[in-house]
Design an enzyme around this catalytic site. Structure first.
Site, PDB file in Angstrom:
ATOM      1  CD  GLU A  90    -121.847   2.766 -16.290  1.00 53.55           C
ATOM      2  OE1 GLU A  90    -121.453   2.424 -15.415  1.00 53.55           O
ATOM      3  OE2 GLU A  90    -121.341   3.824 -16.792  1.00 53.55           O
TER       4      GLU A  90
ATOM      5  CB  SER B 255    -123.751   4.184  -6.403  1.00 52.74           C
ATOM      6  OG  SER B 255    -123.562   5.548  -6.848  1.00 52.74           O
TER       7      SER B 255
ATOM      8  N   GLY C  66    -121.601   7.506  -9.574  1.00 52.48           N
ATOM      9  CA  GLY C  66    -120.523   8.414  -8.496  1.00 52.48           C
ATOM     10  C   GLY C  66    -121.641   9.419  -7.542  1.00 52.48           C
TER      11      GLY C  66
HETATM   12  P1  PGA Z   1    -119.588   4.561  -9.840  1.00 51.96           P
HETATM   13  O1  PGA Z   1    -119.285   4.788 -11.569  1.00 51.96           O
HETATM   14  O2  PGA Z   1    -119.440   3.239  -9.438  1.00 51.96           O
HETATM   15  O3  PGA Z   1    -118.432   5.456  -9.214  1.00 51.96           O
HETATM   16  O4  PGA Z   1    -120.916   5.035  -9.707  1.00 51.96           O
HETATM   17  C1  PGA Z   1    -119.674   3.604 -12.333  1.00 51.96           C
HETATM   18  C2  PGA Z   1    -119.137   4.158 -13.723  1.00 51.96           C
HETATM   19  O5  PGA Z   1    -119.281   5.242 -14.101  1.00 51.96           O
HETATM   20  O6  PGA Z   1    -119.030   3.327 -14.658  1.00 51.96           O
END
Ligand code: PGA
Length: 253
Positions: free
Chosen positions: A170, A216, A176
């Site tokens: 990630e 995201s 986010g």
């Molecule tokens: P997001 O979060 O899909 O809202 O970007 C991913 C995560 O933090 O596991």
């Protein structure tokens, strides 16, 4: 064959009733597709876990994850939850080392290695998160940074232990933010992660470890990202709070 899986990470969202409603909707949608070969994992806040585990118990393609665990088996650790407690309510997965925990709760690579040990000793599957901040990406040091996270927290494991783990890549700048890694950036990192794991544990074992992409990921971009040969699914934050979106992401695998 590597297990394909999509794990939702609800983070600190949904009260109990909302969580039960969301789970009920996901179970219904999963049951409409009995031949699905993608595992769905619901990463809920602690308070939801027993009920979510009961609601998903009859659906073999849905499992339940905690978002954190404590590294000790029991004791005077006010406010903490042990892996044995998680197991006792039907949890089978645990997210370890999410970047929000690394950043806001100062969880170090060393601490995370102990959490991984604690989870494995209770038979829970760790979803071990790694990923670089924007400054590291901008200096093009992301591979080195992520390899160091993996070496520090996972390279003490036995072949059997590493074989029962899931890795989630990630990039922090994509979490986010609405900004995803491109499919090419994701595949490049996933391939590098797999090669790094292979350098310690061998090709065969590394070849069987699912590596998820997170940051995201949405119904509109999931298929493209999942097309990479080393991308085995996703760890989904925002889009996992909506049953249809979560199912659409599962279906794009
Ligand atoms: P997001 O979060 O899909 O809202 O970007 C991913 C995560 O933090 O596991």
């Amino acid at each position: 064959m590597r297990q394909k899986l999509v794990a939702g990470n609800w983070k600190m969202n949904n009260d109990l009733e909302q969580g039960i409603n969301l789970t009920t909707q996901i179970v219904e949608l999963m049951n409409q597709q009995p031949s699905l070969n993608v595992l769905g994992v619901l990463g809920t806040p602690f308070i939801h876990l027993p009920q979510v585990a009961k609601l998903t118990a009859s659906t073999t393609m849905l499992q339940v994850a905690a978002q954190n665990c404590h590294q000790e088996p029991s004791g005077a650790f006010t406010g903490e939850i042990s892996c044995a407690m998680l197991k006792s309510v039907g949890v089978t997965y645990v997210i370890i080392g999410h970047s929000e925990r690394r950043e806001y709760f100062k969880e170090s690579n060393e601490l995370l290695s102990r959490k991984v040990d604690a989870a494995l000793s209770e038979g829970l599957t760790p979803i071990f998160c790694c990923g670089e901040p924007l400054s590291i990406r901008e200096s093009n040091d992301q591979m080195e940074y992520v390899c160091h996270q993996l070496t520090s927290s996972l390279f003490h494991l036995t072949d059997e232990q590493i074989g029962s783990l899931v890795v989630a890549y990630e990039p922090i700048w994509a979490i986010g933010t609405g900004k995803t890694a491109s499919a090419a950036q994701a595949q490049e990192m996933h391939e590098g992660i797999r090669n790094h794991l292979a350098s310690k544990f061998g090709q065969e074992i590394a070849g069987n470890i699912p590596i998820l992409y997170g940051g995201s990921c949405k119904p509109g971009n999931a298929s493209e990202i999942f097309a990479g040969p080393d991308v085995d699914g996703g760890l989904i934050g925002g889009a996992s709070l909506n049953a249809e979106d979560f199912m659409a992401i599962i279906n794009s695998l």
